[in-house]
Design an enzyme around this catalytic site. Structure first.
Site, PDB file in Angstrom:
ATOM      1  N   CYS A   2       0.831  -1.212   0.000  1.00  0.00           N
ATOM      2  CA  CYS A   2       0.000   0.000   0.000  1.00  0.00           C
ATOM      3  C   CYS A   2       0.871   1.270   0.000  1.00  0.00           C
ATOM      4  O   CYS A   2       2.005   1.259   0.443  1.00  0.00           O
ATOM      5  CB  CYS A   2      -0.857   0.027   1.255  1.00  0.00           C
ATOM      6  SG  CYS A   2      -1.750  -1.494   1.510  1.00  0.00           S
ATOM      7  N   ARG A  27       4.730   0.307  -5.984  1.00  0.00           N
ATOM      8  CA  ARG A  27       4.681  -0.519  -4.775  1.00  0.00           C
ATOM      9  C   ARG A  27       3.684  -1.661  -4.908  1.00  0.00           C
ATOM     10  O   ARG A  27       3.697  -2.587  -4.099  1.00  0.00           O
ATOM     11  CB  ARG A  27       4.292   0.340  -3.568  1.00  0.00           C
ATOM     12  CG  ARG A  27       5.349   1.354  -3.183  1.00  0.00           C
ATOM     13  CD  ARG A  27       4.808   2.346  -2.194  1.00  0.00           C
ATOM     14  NE  ARG A  27       4.582   1.770  -0.889  1.00  0.00           N
ATOM     15  CZ  ARG A  27       5.423   1.848   0.124  1.00  0.00           C
ATOM     16  NH1 ARG A  27       6.542   2.476  -0.015  1.00  0.00           N
ATOM     17  NH2 ARG A  27       5.139   1.309   1.285  1.00  0.00           N
ATOM     18  N   TRP A  74      -3.136  -2.658  -1.312  1.00  0.00           N
ATOM     19  CA  TRP A  74      -2.789  -4.006  -1.757  1.00  0.00           C
ATOM     20  C   TRP A  74      -3.453  -4.944  -0.753  1.00  0.00           C
ATOM     21  O   TRP A  74      -3.111  -4.951   0.421  1.00  0.00           O
ATOM     22  CB  TRP A  74      -1.266  -4.179  -1.737  1.00  0.00           C
ATOM     23  CG  TRP A  74      -0.779  -5.449  -2.332  1.00  0.00           C
ATOM     24  CD1 TRP A  74      -0.728  -5.780  -3.661  1.00  0.00           C
ATOM     25  CD2 TRP A  74      -0.230  -6.561  -1.628  1.00  0.00           C
ATOM     26  NE1 TRP A  74      -0.184  -7.023  -3.814  1.00  0.00           N
ATOM     27  CE2 TRP A  74       0.130  -7.528  -2.598  1.00  0.00           C
ATOM     28  CE3 TRP A  74      -0.009  -6.849  -0.276  1.00  0.00           C
ATOM     29  CZ2 TRP A  74       0.700  -8.753  -2.260  1.00  0.00           C
ATOM     30  CZ3 TRP A  74       0.559  -8.071   0.060  1.00  0.00           C
ATOM     31  CH2 TRP A  74       0.908  -9.007  -0.928  1.00  0.00           C
ATOM     32  N   ASN A 100      -1.357   1.789   6.174  1.00  0.00           N
ATOM     33  CA  ASN A 100      -0.489   0.725   5.644  1.00  0.00           C
ATOM     34  C   ASN A 100      -0.132  -0.185   6.803  1.00  0.00           C
ATOM     35  O   ASN A 100       0.165   0.310   7.895  1.00  0.00           O
ATOM     36  CB  ASN A 100       0.828   1.301   5.096  1.00  0.00           C
ATOM     37  CG  ASN A 100       0.655   1.944   3.750  1.00  0.00           C
ATOM     38  OD1 ASN A 100      -0.445   2.002   3.208  1.00  0.00           O
ATOM     39  ND2 ASN A 100       1.754   2.446   3.210  1.00  0.00           N
ATOM     40  N   GLY A 101      -0.105  -1.498   6.558  1.00  0.00           N
ATOM     41  CA  GLY A 101       0.267  -2.437   7.612  1.00  0.00           C
ATOM     42  C   GLY A 101      -0.880  -3.375   7.919  1.00  0.00           C
ATOM     43  O   GLY A 101      -1.837  -3.483   7.136  1.00  0.00           O
ATOM     44  N   GLU A 482      18.516 -16.944  -8.946  1.00  0.00           N
ATOM     45  CA  GLU A 482      18.113 -15.546  -9.101  1.00  0.00           C
ATOM     46  C   GLU A 482      17.559 -15.301 -10.509  1.00  0.00           C
ATOM     47  O   GLU A 482      16.539 -14.626 -10.675  1.00  0.00           O
ATOM     48  CB  GLU A 482      19.308 -14.631  -8.784  1.00  0.00           C
ATOM     49  CG  GLU A 482      19.092 -13.152  -9.020  1.00  0.00           C
ATOM     50  CD  GLU A 482      17.909 -12.540  -8.265  1.00  0.00           C
ATOM     51  OE1 GLU A 482      17.332 -13.186  -7.391  1.00  0.00           O
ATOM     52  OE2 GLU A 482      17.556 -11.395  -8.605  1.00  0.00           O
ATOM     53  N   LYS A 486      13.721 -14.090 -11.437  1.00  0.00           N
ATOM     54  CA  LYS A 486      13.429 -12.927 -12.297  1.00  0.00           C
ATOM     55  C   LYS A 486      12.448 -13.322 -13.383  1.00  0.00           C
ATOM     56  O   LYS A 486      11.474 -12.629 -13.644  1.00  0.00           O
ATOM     57  CB  LYS A 486      14.693 -12.429 -12.994  1.00  0.00           C
ATOM     58  CG  LYS A 486      15.618 -11.448 -12.434  1.00  0.00           C
ATOM     59  CD  LYS A 486      15.222 -10.281 -11.650  1.00  0.00           C
ATOM     60  CE  LYS A 486      14.582 -10.577 -10.351  1.00  0.00           C
ATOM     61  NZ  LYS A 486      15.292 -10.253  -9.157  1.00  0.00           N
ATOM     62  N   GLU A 489       8.796 -14.077 -12.004  1.00  0.00           N
ATOM     63  CA  GLU A 489       8.006 -12.991 -11.419  1.00  0.00           C
ATOM     64  C   GLU A 489       7.489 -11.994 -12.440  1.00  0.00           C
ATOM     65  O   GLU A 489       6.452 -11.378 -12.227  1.00  0.00           O
ATOM     66  CB  GLU A 489       8.737 -12.290 -10.266  1.00  0.00           C
ATOM     67  CG  GLU A 489       9.910 -11.430 -10.634  1.00  0.00           C
ATOM     68  CD  GLU A 489      10.483 -10.678  -9.410  1.00  0.00           C
ATOM     69  OE1 GLU A 489      11.692 -10.478  -9.394  1.00  0.00           O
ATOM     70  OE2 GLU A 489       9.729 -10.305  -8.500  1.00  0.00           O
ATOM     71  N   HIS A 505      18.829 -36.784  -9.948  1.00  0.00           N
ATOM     72  CA  HIS A 505      18.074 -37.170  -8.748  1.00  0.00           C
ATOM     73  C   HIS A 505      16.606 -36.789  -8.861  1.00  0.00           C
ATOM     74  O   HIS A 505      15.900 -36.760  -7.856  1.00  0.00           O
ATOM     75  CB  HIS A 505      18.716 -36.539  -7.507  1.00  0.00           C
ATOM     76  CG  HIS A 505      20.127 -36.983  -7.308  1.00  0.00           C
ATOM     77  ND1 HIS A 505      20.452 -38.220  -6.810  1.00  0.00           N
ATOM     78  CD2 HIS A 505      21.303 -36.376  -7.609  1.00  0.00           C
ATOM     79  CE1 HIS A 505      21.774 -38.350  -6.778  1.00  0.00           C
ATOM     80  NE2 HIS A 505      22.301 -37.234  -7.269  1.00  0.00           N
ATOM     81  N   LYS A 604       6.433  -4.321  -4.216  1.00  0.00           N
ATOM     82  CA  LYS A 604       7.857  -3.996  -4.115  1.00  0.00           C
ATOM     83  C   LYS A 604       8.385  -4.243  -2.711  1.00  0.00           C
ATOM     84  O   LYS A 604       9.460  -4.779  -2.526  1.00  0.00           O
ATOM     85  CB  LYS A 604       8.069  -2.525  -4.500  1.00  0.00           C
ATOM     86  CG  LYS A 604       9.509  -2.064  -4.420  1.00  0.00           C
ATOM     87  CD  LYS A 604      10.369  -2.797  -5.434  1.00  0.00           C
ATOM     88  CE  LYS A 604      11.837  -2.463  -5.322  1.00  0.00           C
ATOM     89  NZ  LYS A 604      12.655  -3.467  -6.044  1.00  0.00           N
TER      90      LYS A 604
HETATM   91  O1  M6R Z   1      13.341  -5.132   0.121  1.00  0.00           O
HETATM   92  P1  M6R Z   1      13.884  -6.520   0.304  1.00  0.00           P
HETATM   93  O2  M6R Z   1      15.237  -6.663  -0.303  1.00  0.00           O
HETATM   94  O3  M6R Z   1      13.865  -6.983   1.719  1.00  0.00           O
HETATM   95  O4  M6R Z   1      12.901  -7.454  -0.526  1.00  0.00           O
HETATM   96  C1  M6R Z   1      13.062  -8.846  -0.524  1.00  0.00           C
HETATM   97  C2  M6R Z   1      12.237  -9.498  -1.595  1.00  0.00           C
HETATM   98  O5  M6R Z   1      10.876  -9.224  -1.399  1.00  0.00           O
HETATM   99  C3  M6R Z   1      12.636  -9.032  -2.998  1.00  0.00           C
HETATM  100  O6  M6R Z   1      13.984  -9.242  -3.241  1.00  0.00           O
HETATM  101  C4  M6R Z   1      11.807  -9.790  -4.074  1.00  0.00           C
HETATM  102  O7  M6R Z   1      12.147 -11.145  -4.074  1.00  0.00           O
HETATM  103  C5  M6R Z   1      12.017  -9.170  -5.453  1.00  0.00           C
HETATM  104  N1  M6R Z   1      10.757  -8.819  -6.032  1.00  0.00           N
HETATM  105  C6  M6R Z   1      12.661 -10.057  -6.432  1.00  0.00           C
HETATM  106  O8  M6R Z   1      12.884  -9.418  -7.655  1.00  0.00           O
END
Ligand code: M6R
Length: 609
Positions: A2, A27, A74, A100-101, A482, A486, A489, A505, A604
């Site tokens: 949010c 966000r 959100w 927010n929260g 990683e 990417k 997502e 395995h 985010k």
């Molecule tokens: O702000 P942070 O680094 O703590 O966030 C951690 C994850 O939420 C963040 O890296 C997330 O996996 C990304 N969207 C990946 O691209």
């Protein structure tokens, strides 16, 4: 997650709120709303979906006034809908609240409030807040400040709040606990926001609110108080990054812009910390503290966790300190064996990730020193950790993290060197090799960007796939994880990463004709083993795209496609290997026509558990 914006001044509040909310779109959200004083009444407009829906609704029925609060939601409690979106009002309409929260004790509060006759209009946890303030307002003879301070102490969980009271036309009260909130300072106008970019076009002077500090904001003044109403003084924080840094800067998406910013971002991380004579200036931590450390836990989520996996190798290789890398969401509920000889390193781009914060607090409660590696100055993690290392990557807007990852790697390499020089367990010549390579990193990262055109073409061949598997060994396995994250997502293609040696395995059962396999091979010592794994999938019909360098490319000539990146020391190689994988995910998602900067279901900054 949010977003909150608030404005009190002389201009059109609705315009400023919408402008600010637009800057917070990155966000992640599923509905938006604003509340504005129109005359002496608070009026609310909310819409489900994108902000543009709210903009259109306000064109038809404008809310004219100079004080207001806005929110992008959100969904957590209650589905995305108009009734669940913010601002939420008290039953009488006297109070409007953006939040927010998460309020953890909302059920208990709701029952109490219902017993007092309050009727609820939404399924949210948030709605207890305006009703509770209303109830406290009655108990305190109509004192807005006392009502807020009395209400918030009853809230369990996390909150950043912007509150309007119908009886106090030109005033916003703002308060936070475990969720970010800032107050922006203007001339004859003031702001609140959950994040700096929201108000950067308006002001660079902000107060970073601390937990349970209450800001009383009018157009001419911002006064800060503690819960008892005692004044609190605070330094004004000057935002130094440019407005352009928070914008797309000519790129089609923030993600692409941020991929291209990596050479500069890495240079910023290195600046002042490693000089050309190979002297390290790691001012963030005392080497006497480091000298006592016998064990390290790295704790993080998502991309930051993947950075931690590379950090483990660097620290173990250079400083010979055992390191375990743990997902924050697991660490906080495990019983980690930690004592005062343990260092906990939390990594978080935003510095606000709920699980990472909770893990940090758990470690601190056990008297364990905590080093935070974060990008956001003034974030909660940075304020609560014992030692803070800022990556200085600049604002990362795209949900898919790119420059945060590479700068976290640089940070971890610098930390590993610092630990190595404190422990003195490996020859200095070995450490100096890493230092020399790191100094060249900005230039090497620029070279990796030269793969972009080839990757653009390659993505056209594979973007219709439903599955892709990533393979790597050693540090290339971390890079594979990683790269796979990417891809999934932002392109919504199912993807998994496997260690090359694990293929037999189980995972090899997934390989059939034309299955796309992305193989990463950056280490000359491991490339023969990778070549065997690649042959295993090629012989079962896989279409193999190999991400290689000059040291390994000859071994992988049998692959269907090759992308060649600069050769680096194997320990540092993940910095070069990840860039083409970020570009690959980006161009595949672009071919599929998705909303790259705002992937579905994602936010985010994950400030709730
Ligand atoms: O702000 P942070 O680094 O703590 O966030 C951690 C994850 O939420 C963040 O890296 C997330 O996996 C990304 N969207 C990946 O691209």
């Amino acid at each position: 997650m949010c977003g909150i914006v608030g404005y009190v001044g002389k201009r059109s509040a609705a315009e400023i709120l919408l402008n600010g909310l637009e800057k917070l779109e990155y966000r992640g959200y599923d509905s938006a709303g604003i509340a504005v004083f129109t005359g002496s009444e608070i009026n609310v407009k909310k819409e489900k979906g994108r902000l543009v829906n709210l903009v259109d609704a306000l064109k038809e029925n404008p809310l004219d006034g100079n004080t207001g609060i806005g929110h992008t939601r959100w969904a957590t409690h209650g589905a995305p809908s108009v009734k669940n979106s913010h601002p939420h009002c008290s039953m009488t309409g006297k109070f409007a609240v953006v939040h927010n929260g998460i309020i953890e004790n909302f059920e208990e509060l709701r029952t109490n409030l219902k017993n007092k006759g309050y009727v609820f209009a939404s399924e949210t946890d948030t709605e207890v807040i305006p009703h509770l303030i209303d109830s406290c307002y009655k108990d305190n003879g109509g004192d807005f400040f006392k009502a807020v301070s009395q209400a918030i102490v009853q809230l369990e969980g996390s909150f950043a709040l912007g509150i309007l009271c119908q009886d106090e036309e030109d005033k916003i009260i703002a308060v936070r606990k475990d969720s970010p909130l800032i107050v922006g300072l203007g001339e004859g106008e003031n702001y609140i926001a959950s994040d700096i970019p929201a108000i950067l076009s308006e002001t660079r002077d902000v107060y970073l609110l601390s937990d349970l500090e209450i800001a009383v904001i009018t157009k001419d003044s911002v006064k800060l108080f503690d819960l008892e109403g005692n004044p609190v003084s605070k330094e004004v924080f000057k935002v130094t990054f440019s407005e352009n840094a928070a914008q797309k800067g000519g790129f089609e998406h923030f993600m692409l812009k941020e991929i291209h910013e990596q050479p500069e971002a890495a240079a910023n991380t290195l600046r002042g910390r490693l000089d050309s004579s190979l002297k390290l200036h790691f001012a963030e931590m005392d080497s006497a503290v480091m000298g006592k450390i016998k064990k390290i836990h790295i704790v993080a989520c998502g991309t930051a966790y993947h950075a931690g996996l590379v950090g483990k190798r660097a620290i173990e290789q250079l400083a010979k300190i055992p390191v375990s890398v743990e997902l924050a969401s697991e660490f906080r509920y495990n019983c980690p064996l930690i004592d005062e000889e343990t260092l906990v390193i939390v990594i978080s781009q935003s510095g606000e990730t709920a699980d990472t914060l909770a893990s940090m607090r758990m470690a601190k409660s056990l008297n364990v020193p905590v080093l935070a590696i974060t990008n956001v100055v003034g974030s909660t993690v940075s304020r609560e950790a014992d030692f803070v290392f800022y990556t200085y990557a600049g604002p990362e807007i795209s949900v898919a993290s790119t420059k945060a990852y590479t700068t976290q790697l640089v940070a971890l390499f610098l930390f590993a060197i610092f630990a190595a020089e404190s422990k003195k367990v490996v020859p200095q010549a070995e450490i100096d090799k890493v230092k020399t390579e790191l100094l060249n990193i900005p230039e090497k990262l620029s070279q990796t960007l030269a793969t972009e055109d080839a990757i653009k073409e390659l993505s056209k061949k594979v973007f219709k796939e439903q599955n892709m598997y990533y393979l790597g060994r050693g540090l290339d396995f971390s890079t594979a994880m990683e790269g796979s994250l990417k891809l999934k997502e932002i392109s919504y293609i199912h993807s998994e990463a496997f260690a090359g040696g694990e293929l037999k395995h189980g995972p090899i059962a997934l390989i059939e004709n034309n299955t796309v396999v992305v193989a990463i091979s950056s280490d000359g010592d491991l490339c023969a083993k990778m070549a065997s794994n690649i042959k295993e999938v090629l012989s079962r019909g896989a279409f193999v795209i190999a991400f290689v360098n000059d040291a390994t490319k000859a071994t992988h000539e049998d692959c269907n496609e090759q992308i060649v990146v600069p050769t680096l020391l194997p320990l540092i190689a993940p910095l070069a290997s990840i860039v083409p994988l970020q570009l690959f995910a980006y161009y595949v998602a672009k071919e599929r026509g998705y909303d790259i900067d705002k992937p579905r279901n994602l936010a985010k900054s994950v400030t709730v558990e």
